[in-house]
Scaffold this motif. Sequence first.
Motif, PDB file in Angstrom:
ATOM      1  N   CYS A  25      18.722  10.678   8.730  1.00 27.52           N
ATOM      2  CA  CYS A  25      19.099   9.523   7.925  1.00 27.52           C
ATOM      3  C   CYS A  25      18.009   9.086   6.964  1.00 27.52           C
ATOM      4  O   CYS A  25      17.592   7.935   6.936  1.00 27.52           O
ATOM      5  N   ARG A  44      16.847   7.874   3.571  1.00 29.46           N
ATOM      6  CA  ARG A  44      17.430   7.121   2.458  1.00 29.46           C
ATOM      7  C   ARG A  44      16.389   7.047   1.352  1.00 29.46           C
ATOM      8  O   ARG A  44      15.425   6.297   1.441  1.00 29.46           O
ATOM      9  N   LYS A  70      28.584   7.751   2.534  1.00 26.78           N
ATOM     10  CA  LYS A  70      29.313   7.853   3.798  1.00 26.78           C
ATOM     11  C   LYS A  70      29.458   9.303   4.236  1.00 26.78           C
ATOM     12  O   LYS A  70      29.329   9.618   5.424  1.00 26.78           O
ATOM     13  N   GLU A 122      25.918  10.160   5.651  1.00 28.71           N
ATOM     14  CA  GLU A 122      25.455   9.436   6.825  1.00 28.71           C
ATOM     15  C   GLU A 122      26.400   9.551   8.016  1.00 28.71           C
ATOM     16  O   GLU A 122      25.986   9.326   9.154  1.00 28.71           O
ATOM     17  N   SER A 123      27.648   9.927   7.780  1.00 27.60           N
ATOM     18  CA  SER A 123      28.579  10.108   8.903  1.00 27.60           C
ATOM     19  C   SER A 123      28.530  11.527   9.458  1.00 27.60           C
ATOM     20  O   SER A 123      29.238  11.830  10.428  1.00 27.60           O
ATOM     21  N   PRO A 171      25.411  13.463  10.445  1.00 25.53           N
ATOM     22  CA  PRO A 171      23.978  13.735  10.630  1.00 25.53           C
ATOM     23  C   PRO A 171      23.688  15.123  11.174  1.00 25.53           C
ATOM     24  O   PRO A 171      22.546  15.586  11.087  1.00 25.53           O
ATOM     25  N   GLY A 205      19.829  13.436   4.879  1.00 30.95           N
ATOM     26  CA  GLY A 205      19.903  12.164   4.176  1.00 30.95           C
ATOM     27  C   GLY A 205      20.163  12.373   2.703  1.00 30.95           C
ATOM     28  O   GLY A 205      20.676  13.410   2.284  1.00 30.95           O
ATOM     29  N   MET A 233      24.404   1.051   3.007  1.00 34.83           N
ATOM     30  CA  MET A 233      23.378   1.219   4.022  1.00 34.83           C
ATOM     31  C   MET A 233      23.598   0.269   5.196  1.00 34.83           C
ATOM     32  O   MET A 233      23.377   0.639   6.354  1.00 34.83           O
ATOM     33  N   ASN A 267      25.948   1.293   8.182  1.00 31.11           N
ATOM     34  CA  ASN A 267      25.503   2.265   9.177  1.00 31.11           C
ATOM     35  C   ASN A 267      24.214   1.760   9.789  1.00 31.11           C
ATOM     36  O   ASN A 267      23.114   2.170   9.409  1.00 31.11           O
ATOM     37  N   CYS A 288      21.249   3.979  11.117  1.00 31.17           N
ATOM     38  CA  CYS A 288      20.456   4.780  10.182  1.00 31.17           C
ATOM     39  C   CYS A 288      19.293   3.957   9.640  1.00 31.17           C
ATOM     40  O   CYS A 288      19.349   2.742   9.585  1.00 31.17           O
TER      41      CYS A 288
END
Length: 337
Positions: free
Chosen positions: A23, A25, A282, A285-286, A288, A293, A329, A332, A335
Motif C-alpha cells: 500500500c 501511496r 480502488k 488498493e483492493s 494488495p 501501490g 485513501m 481504505n 492502507c
Amino acid sequence: MRGIALIGAASLATQPVSAATTCMRGINLAGAEFGKVGDAYGKGYTYPSAETIRYFASKGFTAVRLPFLWERLQPKLYASFDRAEAKRLAATVELVRKAGMVVILDPHNYARYKGDLIGTDNVPQSAFADFWRRLSVRFGTEADIAFGLMNEPHDIAAEDWVSAANGAIAAIRQAGSASLILVPGTAWTGAHSWSAGDYGTTNAAAMSAIVDPQNNYVFEVHQYLDQDFSGKNDECSRAADAVKALSDVGTWLKQNNRRGLLGEFAVPRQPECQSALVDMVKVVESNPDAWLGWAYWAAGDWWPEDEILNIQPVRQADKPQMATLLKAMSENASCGR
C-alpha cells in the motif's frame, strides 16, 4: 523513521499482507527532469522544496517518485557523477526520508541518454549498467530507497529492453544492494499496451525473462485516462478502458506470482473525472496481492498553476484531485501509515 518496508514480489506472495509491506501511496515530484541538459540549476530545473515534501507527507502520502535526468547526474558515460548534481539529489533524498516517506529514484530518460537509445553504439547497455552500479553504491543500503530503472522506455523492442534491464539489475546486485527494483516495460510501460505487441513481443511475454538474484523487484506500469492514454488531453474519455487495463494487468501479475506499482496515473479537474480517479486507486488498493501501490502524476514547485494534472497546492489551497485522492485513501483505513 516511518516508512514502508520494501520487500520483493515473491517474498510478499508468501507473507501476510500488512500496511508495513504494501500500500505505497506516492506522488511524483517533478522538476529535476525539467529543462535542457546544460541549464543552470534554479533556472532550467529544480528539485522539490522541503515545503512541498512536507505538504505531501502531511496529507498521508508514503512515497515520492523523484524524477531526474541521467545526463545531469552523469555527464559522461562510464564516468563519475557530477558532484554538485549528486549533492542536490542526495540532499533531496534525505529530505524525503526525514519526512517519513520512501524515495523512488527515477531516471526520467525514456531509455535514452542525450537522445540516443540504450543499446545503440553511442549508449551501450553496459553504460546503463555502469550508471546503476554507481547509483546503487550511493543509495543501495537504505530500506526506504527504491530503484526505478527507467521512466517509460519506448521505441525499443521488448527483448532489447529486458536485456538492458537485466544488465542493470545484475550491476545493482553485484554492487551489494538488496534494494527493491521497479522494472518498467517498453511501449511507455502502459497498462493498456502491456499485452499488445506494439514493438513485436509483448511486455506480458517478454517480462518473464527478467532475472534478479535477490528476487526483489516489481513491475512498474503507467496509465492515463484520456483519449490516447497519454495524459496530455483535458478529458478522461477512456476512463473505463483505463480501469479495465489496470485490472487486466493485476490479473496478469497474480497469474505470474509477481507484483506491480502504478507509477503514473492522473486525471484533470473536471468533476466527471474524479470518480475515475477513485476507481484507479480502488483497483490497486483492493488487490494488495497484485499491487505494491501507486504514485500520482504529478506535483512540484515549478508546475504552472493551470497544468491540467498538477496537484501542487496554490496559495495553500488543495486541488480538486487532492480532495479526491484523500477521500479514496480514507476509504481504505488498513492502507498507509
